[in-house]
Design a protein around this motif. Structure first.
Motif, short mmCIF file in Angstrom:
data_model
loop_
_atom_site.label_atom_id
_atom_site.label_comp_id
_atom_site.label_asym_id
_atom_site.label_seq_id
_atom_site.Cartn_x
_atom_site.Cartn_y
_atom_site.Cartn_z
N ILE A 8 0.51 -1.25 0.36
CA ILE A 8 0.18 -0.45 -0.05
C ILE A 8 1.00 1.05 -0.37
CG2 ILE A 8 -1.58 1.84 1.05
CD1 ILE A 8 -2.56 -0.95 2.74
N LEU A 11 2.96 2.06 -3.51
CA LEU A 11 1.44 2.53 -4.57
C LEU A 11 0.74 3.62 -4.54
CD1 LEU A 11 0.12 -0.75 -4.92
CD2 LEU A 11 1.26 0.73 -7.14
N CYS A 12 0.72 3.64 -2.23
CA CYS A 12 0.16 5.22 -2.53
C CYS A 12 1.08 6.53 -2.83
CB CYS A 12 -0.28 5.14 -0.58
SG CYS A 12 -1.77 5.75 -0.25
N PHE A 15 0.96 7.14 -6.21
CA PHE A 15 -0.02 8.21 -7.17
C PHE A 15 0.35 9.28 -6.25
CE2 PHE A 15 -1.45 3.92 -8.17
CZ PHE A 15 -0.77 3.67 -9.48
N LEU A 16 0.30 9.54 -4.94
CA LEU A 16 0.05 10.64 -5.02
C LEU A 16 1.42 11.60 -5.05
CD1 LEU A 16 0.14 10.34 -0.72
CD2 LEU A 16 -1.55 11.43 -2.30
N THR A 18 2.18 11.19 -8.04
CA THR A 18 1.32 11.88 -9.29
C THR A 18 0.50 13.04 -9.17
OG1 THR A 18 0.33 10.00 -9.68
CG2 THR A 18 2.09 10.43 -10.81
N PHE A 19 -0.22 12.54 -8.35
CA PHE A 19 -0.90 13.75 -8.03
C PHE A 19 -1.25 15.57 -7.67
CE2 PHE A 19 -5.23 14.54 -5.85
CZ PHE A 19 -6.05 14.74 -6.29
N LEU A 139 7.34 -3.16 -15.79
CA LEU A 139 6.90 -1.70 -16.59
C LEU A 139 7.88 -0.72 -16.51
CD1 LEU A 139 3.66 -2.34 -17.54
CD2 LEU A 139 5.62 -2.34 -18.57
N PHE A 142 11.36 -0.62 -17.33
CA PHE A 142 11.97 -0.27 -18.61
C PHE A 142 11.73 1.40 -18.58
CE2 PHE A 142 9.05 -4.23 -20.10
CZ PHE A 142 10.23 -4.95 -19.41
N ALA A 143 10.99 2.09 -17.69
CA ALA A 143 10.78 2.90 -18.64
C ALA A 143 11.58 4.16 -17.62
CB ALA A 143 9.58 4.05 -18.19
N HIS B 72 -5.52 14.78 -13.84
CA HIS B 72 -5.42 14.86 -11.99
C HIS B 72 -6.98 13.55 -11.56
CE1 HIS B 72 -3.23 17.45 -9.78
NE2 HIS B 72 -3.74 18.08 -10.89
N SER B 75 -4.92 10.25 -11.91
CA SER B 75 -4.39 9.48 -10.63
C SER B 75 -5.39 9.75 -9.27
CB SER B 75 -3.16 10.41 -10.65
OG SER B 75 -3.19 12.02 -11.02
N LEU B 79 -5.74 6.39 -6.69
CA LEU B 79 -5.87 6.70 -4.81
C LEU B 79 -6.86 5.99 -4.24
CD1 LEU B 79 -4.00 9.97 -4.89
CD2 LEU B 79 -3.61 7.58 -3.46
N LEU B 82 -6.84 2.30 -3.56
CA LEU B 82 -6.38 2.34 -2.50
C LEU B 82 -7.47 2.47 -1.51
CD1 LEU B 82 -2.67 3.72 -3.17
CD2 LEU B 82 -3.86 0.63 -2.40
N PHE B 95 -7.70 -5.82 4.53
CA PHE B 95 -7.59 -5.07 3.24
C PHE B 95 -8.71 -5.26 1.92
CE2 PHE B 95 -4.21 -3.27 -1.14
CZ PHE B 95 -4.71 -2.14 -0.21
N MET C 87 3.86 0.73 -23.79
CA MET C 87 5.53 0.96 -23.23
C MET C 87 6.85 1.38 -24.43
SD MET C 87 7.73 2.04 -19.97
CE MET C 87 8.65 2.70 -20.99
#
Lengths: 490, 147, 112
Positions: A8, A11-12, A15-16, A18-19, A139, A142-143, B72, B75, B79, B82, B95, C87
């Motif tokens: 978690i 991942l969180c 994305f945070l 990117t957000f 993935l 790769f990036a 926005h 992404s 979130l 999750l 979970f 990709m």
């Protein structure tokens, strides 16, 4: 029950970033460093308590043969510690390094995704879930290999992507065969059902999975992508790829499947020994001819992975101890060597050993730590690499394989020779260099931390510490299909 | 090049895009009852958006759809996914525990958190796919950029 | 059995394309074929002779059902393939910008 947080949190964070961190790199740095440090702290707290226990976490309260479970035993915990240890130093190193390459918050998001993939692979108890996490990590990798946006990096990344996708397809084929004959995807359940089936299932699925994960961990006949990808990536990413990605996605899964699920069939153990010896000797022979420092280090990764595979293939508890110990050591010193190479690249703008010189005055920390790392990888006594290689060689002699022991020793001597070349031309050459670009404090800190760990981790073999740190892992691996009772029979 | 295709294509698109969007939403909402679900429906939604992009051209489409806003939401949907999983820890202890009442079989409002997750996945897939195709289409492949 | 053999033939076609083709786009397409062959294999694994589709209708249970799990796996693997194809296509576009060619034998700056 802390296991889902290892998935978690990264991942969180990804994305945070990117957000909210769009166009603001500082938040991205702080978030990712904070998240990784917290995970490392949790892993370090959990690990000593694991011992011989096996914590099973059923996702969504679905009971085991039906749902997906996260399984945390000593081996998984050990891998988590290794992965997160290198991830923290890699992020420390990335801060100043990326400022020179061009800062970008996307880097940190991808880094956290790669971390999530690796932690997921290490934790999961479900073979298809493993495949999914592996793809997430790949993935992102790769990036990240292509992150510098140079022609060579795209080329390396494309090669890596094609190889990675083909190997994933082979793995999915293997999983399909296992599913078709056992009708379940939980690894422990598969292991429980396999002995009643024809051995052809193990051979067929095993061959496909060996090829697939062999490609991921770059064992000898499957190694072609590694030198390109690992030498083209940004230095902290090279350290992550060489240090932990090929281990978490390759070797860990090979050991988990072939020991804990298939119960170490003799045929595959022989193949492991053969491939390991091949990797040791050919990897080091290819490495010794290189003049590009990062490429030389990448070829050494193949050779050092060969030692781990050799230890796994020998299969005695002593050999497994050596392999696990060498896995830890290799993550440390190969990470450190890639950091050194990155520091030299930043300072001098070149990776070519012929164009380096005496760097002791200009880059004292990088050149001294590189000495520590070189001695470790070459297996010189007080450092960690010596003990792990010694254990593997002794285990080979005990297992009545003198030729394997001899080849391992020759490989070690050739490693020493090639790192004498690195030191002679790269850091202690005749041409004194005084004026270089400054290297950031984060890079120096990362190098010092890993150099200290390289010295300290030779203590891991001392009786008293060994029982806490390494022996539980060996028990899990050498216990073979005892894994079934640990996971299913609670 | 920004003017898009002919008037025939534009008119047909103007009529059909809402139907395609509606069909995508239908697939997403019935994900827990019939085949399909978040991914399949999300792809349909993305194709509807791509239809607009192809027929009307770039500049018109991005007057209609705000690009930073799309990024926005994209992404944020990951979130949110999750967050639903974390709420499961809060209520049920594990979970992705299905903490909402399951309801009765074959009803639209049933199966606990599954419809919510399907909607989030649909949003994420639609926007990601649209953005991926858009980013790939933006890339210049003309001469003059050689290294 | 014939179906399995044909599926394996498809797999080999994909493998041949990845190994022998020199065009980046053809390699990407071959990777797709490789993926489809495995997906097809998974669906075949779940198929039961005369099986019913795996959806409950009303209260009476269906006697023979097609195994729904491989279909879920195939869906997941399609999503993953979508990601990796995007990709790789992005990489191919960038490679074309740098080298002005899709021919892999001309994209050779890394060696040794």
């Amino acid at each position: 029950m802390m296991h889902p947080y290892f998935i978690i949190i990264p991942l969180c964070t990804a994305f945070l970033i990117t957000f909210i961190a769009g166009k603001n790199d500082r938040i991205a740095i702080v978030l990712s460093l904070l998240a990784t440090s917290i995970m490392l702290a949790i892993a370090l707290v959990i690990y000593p308590g694991l011992n011989d226990r096996c914590l099973v976490y059923e996702m969504g309260n679905w009971p085991l043969p039906f749902g997906i479970a996260l399984v945390l035993d000593s081996f998984s915990g050990f891998m988590l510690v290794v992965v997160l240890l290198l991830a923290v130093t890699s992020l420390l190193y990335s801060m100043p390094y990326l400022e020179m390459v061009g800062r970008d918050w996307k880097y940190y998001a991808l880094f956290m995704l790669m971390l999530a993939g690796m932690c997921g692979v290490v934790l999961t108890g479900d073979i298809f879930n493993l495949f999914v996490f592996m793809e997430i990590g790949l993935l992102a990798a790769f990036a990240l290999v292509a992150f510098g946006c140079q022609a060579e990096e795209y080329e390396a990344s494309f090669k890596y992507a094609v190889m990675g996708t083909v190997s994933s397809t082979l793995i999915l084929f293997g999983i399909a065969i296992l599913y078709s004959s056992t009708s379940t995807l939980t690894m422990a359940k598969i292991a429980a059902l396999l002995p009643d089936l024809s051995p052809k299932v193990v051979w067929g699925a095993g061959a496909l999975l060996l090829a697939g994960f062999g490609l991921k961990s770059a064992i000898m006949p499957f190694h072609a992508w590694l030198p390109d990808a690992h030498s083209s990536a940004p230095a902290p990413i090279s350290a992550m790829l060489s240090g932990v990605l090929i281990k978490a996605l390759g070797i860990y899964v090979l050991v988990r499947l072939f020991y804990n699920v298939f119960g170490a069939p003799q045929l595959f153990m022989q193949i492991f020994v053969l491939l390991g010896l091949l990797s040791i000797i050919i990897g080091v022979l290819l490495a010794i001819a290189q003049w590009d420092m990062k490429r030389l280090l990448a070829y050494h990764s193949i050779s050092q992975v060969g030692y781990i595979i050799l230890g796994i293939g020998l299969g005695t508890p002593l050999a497994i101890l050596g392999a696990v110990y060498h896995l830890f050591n290799h993550a440390l010193f190969k990470g450190l060597l890639f950091y050194n190479a990155g520091a030299v690249e930043v300072a001098l703008g070149t990776r070519n050993l012929k164009r380096m010189g005496n760097l002791i005055r200009a880059l004292p920390i990088a050149s001294h730590t590189s000495m520590v790392a070189s001695l470790s990888i070459a297996g010189i006594p007080p450092f960690n690499g010596f003990f792990s290689k010694l254990i593997i060689i002794i285990a080979a002699i005990q297992a009545d394989r003198p030729i394997a022991a001899l080849i391992a020793m020759i490989g070690s001597i050739l490693t020493l020779a090639s790192f004498m070349k690195v030191q002679r031309y790269g850091f202690r050459g005749e041409r004194a260099i005084d004026k270089v670009m400054p290297v950031g404090w984060g890079m120096n800190a990362a190098m010092i931390i890993l150099a200290l760990l390289c010295v300290l981790s030779s203590l891991m073999i001392v009786p008293g510490i060994k029982e806490i740190v390494l022996d539980p892992v060996v028990t899990v691996i050498a216990g073979k299909t005892h894994y079934i009772q640990l996971v299913l029979g609670r | 090049m920004n003017s898009g295709m002919t008037i025939i294509v534009k008119t047909v698109t103007r009529i059909t895009v809402w139907m395609i969007l509606l069909y995508g939403i239908y697939i997403i909402l019935h994900g827990h009852l019939t085949p399909g679900g978040g991914f399949a429906g999300g792809v349909v939604l993305a194709l509807a958006l791509l239809n607009v992009l192809l027929a009307y051209g770039r500049s018109y489409t991005f007057q209609w759809l705000r690009l930073p806003w799309l990024e926005h939401v994209e992404s944020a949907s990951a979130l949110l996914y999750l967050v639903v999983g974390l709420l499961g820890i809060l209520w049920g202890g594990t979970f992705f525990y299905n903490f909402i009442s399951k309801g009765s079989l074959y009803h639209l409002l049933s199966a606990g958190t599954l419809p919510i997750l399907n909607i989030i996945i649909g949003l994420k897939v639609a926007l990601s796919l649209f953005l991926v195709v858009w980013v790939l289409a933006e890339a210049r492949t003309s001469k003059g950029d050689a290294a | 059995m014939t179906l399995y053999l044909l599926c394996f033939a498809l797999f080999l076609v994909g493998l041949y394309g990845v190994i022998a083709k020199r065009d980046l786009i053809k390699i990407i397409l071959s990777m797709g074929i490789l993926g489809y062959a495995v997906n097809l294999f998974l669906v075949l694994v779940g198929y039961r002779q005369g099986g019913h589709y795996p959806i409950l209708e009303g209260q009476n249970p269906v006697p023979v059902m097609v195994d729904p799990l491989p279909q879920a796996l195939v869906l997941t693997s399609i999503v993953i393939e979508l990601g990796s194809t995007a990709m790789v296509v992005a990489l191919a576009i960038r490679l074309f910008q740098k080298y002005q060619t899709f021919d892999i034998s001309k994209i050779r700056r890394l060696r040794g």
